[in-house]
Scaffold this motif. Structure first.
Motif, PDB file in Angstrom:
ATOM      1  N   UNK A 230      19.218  33.279  59.958  1.00 45.94           N
ATOM      2  CA  UNK A 230      20.700  32.907  60.107  1.00 45.94           C
ATOM      3  C   UNK A 230      20.284  31.644  61.318  1.00 45.94           C
ATOM      4  N   UNK A 231      20.804  31.047  60.916  1.00 43.41           N
ATOM      5  CA  UNK A 231      21.391  29.550  62.129  1.00 43.41           C
ATOM      6  C   UNK A 231      19.983  28.726  62.370  1.00 43.41           C
ATOM      7  N   UNK A 232      18.903  28.494  61.446  1.00 43.84           N
ATOM      8  CA  UNK A 232      18.184  27.802  61.969  1.00 43.84           C
ATOM      9  C   UNK A 232      17.438  26.442  61.974  1.00 43.84           C
ATOM     10  N   UNK A 233      18.106  26.799  63.676  1.00 44.55           N
ATOM     11  CA  UNK A 233      17.873  25.414  63.738  1.00 44.55           C
ATOM     12  C   UNK A 233      16.480  24.663  64.074  1.00 44.55           C
ATOM     13  N   UNK A 234      15.756  23.496  63.575  1.00 45.79           N
ATOM     14  CA  UNK A 234      14.665  23.252  63.802  1.00 45.79           C
ATOM     15  C   UNK A 234      13.984  23.614  62.403  1.00 45.79           C
ATOM     16  N   UNK A 235      14.842  24.712  61.344  1.00 41.79           N
ATOM     17  CA  UNK A 235      14.075  24.870  60.338  1.00 41.79           C
ATOM     18  C   UNK A 235      13.253  23.396  59.347  1.00 41.79           C
ATOM     19  N   UNK A 236      12.231  23.865  58.941  1.00 42.87           N
ATOM     20  CA  UNK A 236      11.763  22.199  58.086  1.00 42.87           C
ATOM     21  C   UNK A 236      10.567  23.233  56.789  1.00 42.87           C
ATOM     22  N   UNK A 237      10.729  22.529  55.801  1.00 42.21           N
ATOM     23  CA  UNK A 237       9.177  22.746  55.318  1.00 42.21           C
ATOM     24  C   UNK A 237       9.412  22.088  54.441  1.00 42.21           C
ATOM     25  N   UNK A 238       7.981  22.193  53.715  1.00 48.22           N
ATOM     26  CA  UNK A 238       7.010  21.025  53.265  1.00 48.22           C
ATOM     27  C   UNK A 238       5.928  21.447  52.889  1.00 48.22           C
ATOM     28  N   UNK A 239       6.262  21.049  51.349  1.00 45.83           N
ATOM     29  CA  UNK A 239       4.861  21.133  50.340  1.00 45.83           C
ATOM     30  C   UNK A 239       4.429  19.938  49.460  1.00 45.83           C
ATOM     31  N   UNK A 240       4.313  19.231  49.655  1.00 48.89           N
ATOM     32  CA  UNK A 240       3.357  18.037  48.925  1.00 48.89           C
ATOM     33  C   UNK A 240       2.704  18.595  47.270  1.00 48.89           C
ATOM     34  N   UNK A 241       2.437  19.684  47.498  1.00 47.52           N
ATOM     35  CA  UNK A 241       1.983  20.000  45.875  1.00 47.52           C
ATOM     36  C   UNK A 241       3.343  20.934  45.147  1.00 47.52           C
ATOM     37  N   UNK A 242       3.860  21.100  45.853  1.00 48.95           N
ATOM     38  CA  UNK A 242       4.859  22.058  45.367  1.00 48.95           C
ATOM     39  C   UNK A 242       4.569  24.057  45.593  1.00 48.95           C
ATOM     40  N   UNK A 243       5.416  25.132  45.288  1.00 47.68           N
ATOM     41  CA  UNK A 243       4.864  26.584  45.187  1.00 47.68           C
ATOM     42  C   UNK A 243       4.571  26.731  43.910  1.00 47.68           C
TER      43      UNK A 243
END
Length: 293
Positions: free
Chosen positions: A42-55
């Protein structure tokens, strides 16, 4: 700017243990589509996700409020607004995150199995992200919560996990159906514009290149939506319009067949007559002499 993948107030998060994932993978009722991770932020301030190789699974994200963005390798970042559904295919390098000023509230899950791959291929055929109408949003959240609760409370029950597998399929079918309805409306608008352009130029000879430029679609896309909406290709439809107009001239004027052909863009009266018979089923002279009224 602060960045974080989890740790939001009132978040929900469940990760399927590896030994249960092995069971889901091998069970005939769940192997085709099974959730490995699921949660809501909920209201995910600063949410960030990075996957350079994918998932190693397909990722699906529904934005209930606020907004965020999703970016896959080689593509510009796409805005994901409230009421939108985004997905990232397995193995695709990507990053996503919440908008700084208006952080999103998201419901997300990771999915594996051949059925999941087929759903991704289906959803790829529609513009992304997919906007959902309000009734579909409510139903999607009902299905999401059902999946979450069953995973958390009945993770060891094969029957309930089969229910989760079917439930997530229903959820993705709901999204695909919403995308299809929206695309049908959009496609019909393109087809209508093309037909109006054709009707205004029946005395000319349009090309597929000209039509595609007019409606601002690729030739392949124009052909595809035209066949879906009318049952025939654009130029075939254009020729039918010409023959329909020629029939009106034959009915309502005393013009010669050569003059009628010229009025709908044909300089060769013999070619016009052959085409008229192929499309209408009668030669122009037979058509003119048939009983009317």
């Amino acid at each position: 700017m602060e960045k974080k993948a989890t740790g939001f107030a009132s978040e929900k998060l469940y990760v399927l243990p590896s030994y249960l994932e092995d069971e889901r993978k091998s069970h005939p009722l769940t192997s085709d589509a099974y959730i490995t991770d699921i949660g809501s932020f909920p209201a995910a301030r600063y949410h960030y996700r990075e996957r350079p190789q994918g998932c190693d699974s397909h990722i699906f994200i529904y934005c209930a409020s606020g907004q965020g963005w999703v970016q896959t390798e080689g593509n510009a970042a796409e805005k994901v607004a409230a009421g939108s559904f985004a997905f990232i295919p397995m193995g695709t390098p990507h990053a996503y995150g919440a908008d700084e000023a208006d952080p999103w509230t998201i419901y997300w899950f990771h999915l594996k199995g051949d059925g999941a791959r087929h759903f991704v291929e289906l959803l790829k055929s529609y513009p992304s992200p997919i906007s959902l109408p309000a009734p579909d949003e409510r139903k999607l959240l009902e299905l999401f919560h059902e999946c979450y609760e069953l995973l958390v409370s009945r993770a060891y029950s094969a029957v309930h996990q089969a229910q989760v597998s079917q439930c997530v399929r229903y959820l993705l079918c709901l999204v695909a159906s919403a995308a299809s309805r929206r695309e049908d409306v959009r496609s019909q608008g393109h087809v209508d514009r093309a037909i109006r352009y054709m009707n205004d130029r029946l005395e000319e000879f349009l090309t597929l290149d000209e039509l595609s430029r007019q409606v601002r679609l690729s030739k392949a896309h124009l052909i595809a939506i035209f066949k879906r909406e009318t049952g025939c290709a654009p130029i075939d439809y254009y020729l039918r319009l010409k023959m329909q107009r020629a029939g009106q001239y034959l009915d309502l004027t005393d013009n010669t067949i050569k003059e009628v052909g010229a009025a709908v863009g044909f300089k060769d009266p013999y070619y016009f007559s052959r085409l008229f018979k192929r499309i209408i089923g009668q030669a122009p002279s037979e058509y003119r002499n048939r009983l009317k009224g």
